[in-house]
Scaffold this active site. Structure first.
Site, PDB file in Angstrom:
ATOM      1  N   GLU A 189       0.861  -1.185   0.000  1.00 18.14           N
ATOM      2  CA  GLU A 189       0.000   0.000   0.000  1.00 18.14           C
ATOM      3  C   GLU A 189       0.903   1.242   0.000  1.00 18.14           C
ATOM      4  OE1 GLU A 189      -3.453   0.890   0.014  1.00 18.14           O
ATOM      5  OE2 GLU A 189      -2.401   2.809  -0.059  1.00 18.14           O
ATOM      6  N   ASP A 242       4.545   0.407  -4.361  1.00 20.34           N
ATOM      7  CA  ASP A 242       3.760   0.031  -5.535  1.00 20.34           C
ATOM      8  C   ASP A 242       3.748  -1.493  -5.648  1.00 20.34           C
ATOM      9  OD1 ASP A 242       2.857  -0.457  -8.166  1.00 20.34           O
ATOM     10  OD2 ASP A 242       3.658   1.453  -8.855  1.00 20.34           O
ATOM     11  N   ASP A 246      -8.387   1.761  -6.873  1.00 21.59           N
ATOM     12  CA  ASP A 246      -8.823   3.139  -7.185  1.00 21.59           C
ATOM     13  C   ASP A 246      -9.586   3.123  -8.504  1.00 21.59           C
ATOM     14  OD1 ASP A 246      -7.730   4.423  -4.937  1.00 21.59           O
ATOM     15  OD2 ASP A 246      -5.753   4.476  -5.863  1.00 21.59           O
ATOM     16  N   LYS A 297     -13.164   8.863 -14.444  1.00 21.50           N
ATOM     17  CA  LYS A 297     -13.265   9.718 -15.636  1.00 21.50           C
ATOM     18  C   LYS A 297     -12.496   9.072 -16.786  1.00 21.50           C
ATOM     19  CE  LYS A 297     -13.772  13.908 -12.993  1.00 21.50           C
ATOM     20  NZ  LYS A 297     -12.951  14.796 -12.188  1.00 21.50           N
ATOM     21  N   ASP A 353     -16.910  -1.674  -6.805  1.00 25.93           N
ATOM     22  CA  ASP A 353     -18.281  -1.156  -6.744  1.00 25.93           C
ATOM     23  C   ASP A 353     -18.562  -0.308  -7.984  1.00 25.93           C
ATOM     24  OD1 ASP A 353     -16.289   0.646  -5.875  1.00 25.93           O
ATOM     25  OD2 ASP A 353     -17.813   1.991  -5.086  1.00 25.93           O
TER      26      ASP A 353
HETATM   27  C1  LIG Z   1     -10.061   2.691  -3.209  1.00 28.72           C
HETATM   28  S1  LIG Z   1      -8.762   2.273  -2.160  1.00 28.72           S
HETATM   29  C2  LIG Z   1      -9.291   0.746  -1.447  1.00 28.72           C
HETATM   30  C3  LIG Z   1      -8.504   0.376  -0.233  1.00 28.72           C
HETATM   31  C4  LIG Z   1      -8.901  -0.964   0.402  1.00 28.72           C
HETATM   32  N1  LIG Z   1      -8.599  -2.080  -0.468  1.00 28.72           N
HETATM   33  C5  LIG Z   1     -10.356  -0.962   0.775  1.00 28.72           C
HETATM   34  O1  LIG Z   1     -11.125  -1.691   0.122  1.00 28.72           O
HETATM   35  O2  LIG Z   1     -10.728  -0.249   1.727  1.00 28.72           O
HETATM   36  C6  LIG Z   1      -7.487   1.739  -3.295  1.00 28.72           C
HETATM   37  C7  LIG Z   1      -6.140   1.588  -2.636  1.00 28.72           C
HETATM   38  O3  LIG Z   1      -5.169   1.122  -3.573  1.00 28.72           O
HETATM   39  C8  LIG Z   1      -3.939   1.759  -3.285  1.00 28.72           C
HETATM   40  N2  LIG Z   1      -3.088   1.687  -4.481  1.00 28.72           N
HETATM   41  C9  LIG Z   1      -3.176   2.449  -5.595  1.00 28.72           C
HETATM   42  N3  LIG Z   1      -2.216   2.102  -6.470  1.00 28.72           N
HETATM   43  C10 LIG Z   1      -1.512   1.093  -5.898  1.00 28.72           C
HETATM   44  C11 LIG Z   1      -0.381   0.321  -6.312  1.00 28.72           C
HETATM   45  N4  LIG Z   1       0.205   0.529  -7.476  1.00 28.72           N
HETATM   46  N5  LIG Z   1       0.080  -0.620  -5.466  1.00 28.72           N
HETATM   47  C12 LIG Z   1      -0.506  -0.834  -4.275  1.00 28.72           C
HETATM   48  N6  LIG Z   1      -1.586  -0.143  -3.844  1.00 28.72           N
HETATM   49  C13 LIG Z   1      -2.073   0.815  -4.641  1.00 28.72           C
HETATM   50  C14 LIG Z   1      -4.346   3.171  -2.891  1.00 28.72           C
HETATM   51  O4  LIG Z   1      -3.364   3.857  -2.154  1.00 28.72           O
HETATM   52  C15 LIG Z   1      -5.603   2.904  -2.081  1.00 28.72           C
HETATM   53  O5  LIG Z   1      -5.345   2.736  -0.715  1.00 28.72           O
END
Ligand SMILES: C[S@@+](CC[C@H](N)C(=O)[O-])C[C@H]1O[C@@H](n2cnc3c(N)ncnc32)[C@H](O)[C@@H]1O
Length: 241
Positions: free
Chosen positions: A94, A121, A143, A147, A179
């Site tokens: 994360e 990452d 994420d 858009k 979702d």
């Molecule tokens: C919408 S959040 C969902 C977090 C968690 N899985 C939840 O369901 O509550 C998406 C997460 O993916 C992480 N994220 C984005 N790109 C990433 C990457 N390349 N590697 C690891 N995590 C990543 C973001 O920092 C964020 O915390």
């Protein structure tokens, strides 16, 4: 949720340098969180170089299986799984500092010894893992980048799926929740274009229900509060050829 497979046709920008996430820090950490980052993280951080040889060796004891959660957010799901299955070694990745800090609090509270975490990452960890080394990969509510011009930042693309397939053992699963109808369609379209991960849906309805042992994440709670309907997808690693 209705699955919008129309969104699947657009080719995303590819390549390891795609910037996928936005900010990686939120509010300033509290003193206790800063303390945990300093004292706990070094001991349980994923040593990416060591992953290449023997990922299980990053855990004390010999885990019966290895699993990876990508983008664990606040770590609710990761910590709950690790508590439920002390025999399994869990990797979590994360980039968001405050999420890592929350995970450390849960690890401390429950005395968990079977989590290894990286602030960074997930593609870095995937790239380092040997072929067929994991028993499961979780990608829960990535994420959404809703858009049109942002979609190239979605973590799911052909290269990502190929890497996940490469590190999964045969018969093991990528578990994906979203979702966002459009993200479900986007992912299913890409799954349909490759031949190593196969959607395990047995009935028309089974993606509407979470798999057994599902633990609700913080993001899912928000999605439900805001009236969005989650979908839960299991993709099984097939043998090649
Ligand atoms: C919408 S959040 C969902 C977090 C968690 N899985 C939840 O369901 O509550 C998406 C997460 O993916 C992480 N994220 C984005 N790109 C990433 C990457 N390349 N590697 C690891 N995590 C990543 C973001 O920092 C964020 O915390």
């Amino acid at each position: 949720m209705t699955i919008d497979s129309k969104s699947g046709g657009e080719a995303p920008e590819t390549g390891p340098r795609r910037q996928l996430y936005g900010r990686s820090k939120g509010k300033a950490l509290r003193a206790a969180q800063v303390g945990r980052m300093a004292t706990m993280l070094p001991a349980l951080a994923i040593d990416v170089a060591a992953l290449k040889d023997e990922p299980a060796a990053l855990f004390s004891g010999q885990p019966e299986a290895l699993m990876l959660e990508i983008g664990f957010g606040g770590g609710e799901h990761l910590a709950a799984m690790a508590k439920l299955h002390p025999e399994i070694g869990y990797f979590g990745v994360e980039p968001f500092l405050n999420g890592v800090a929350k995970l450390l609090a849960a690890i401390e509270q429950d005395g968990l010894t079977n989590i290894r975490a990286l602030r960074g990452d997930a593609r870095e960890v995937l790239a380092a893992l040997p072929d067929a080394s994991l028993d499961r990969v979780y990608l829960l509510y990535p994420d959404p980048w809703p858009k049109r011009r942002q979609r190239k930042r979605r973590i799911v693309d052909d290269d990502f799926l190929a890497e996940v397939a490469r590190v999964l053992k045969q018969g093991c699963e990528l578990r994906f929740a979203t979702d966002i109808d459009d993200y479900a369609g986007w992912t299913l379209a890409r799954i349909a274009q490759q031949d190593t991960l196969v959607w395990c849906a047995e009935t028309a309805d089974d993606w509407r229900q979470p798999w057994p042992e599902w633990h609700r994440t913080r993001y899912e709670e928000k999605a439900l509060r805001e009236g969005r309907v989650p979908g839960y997808f299991r993709f099984r690693r097939h043998a090649l050829g």
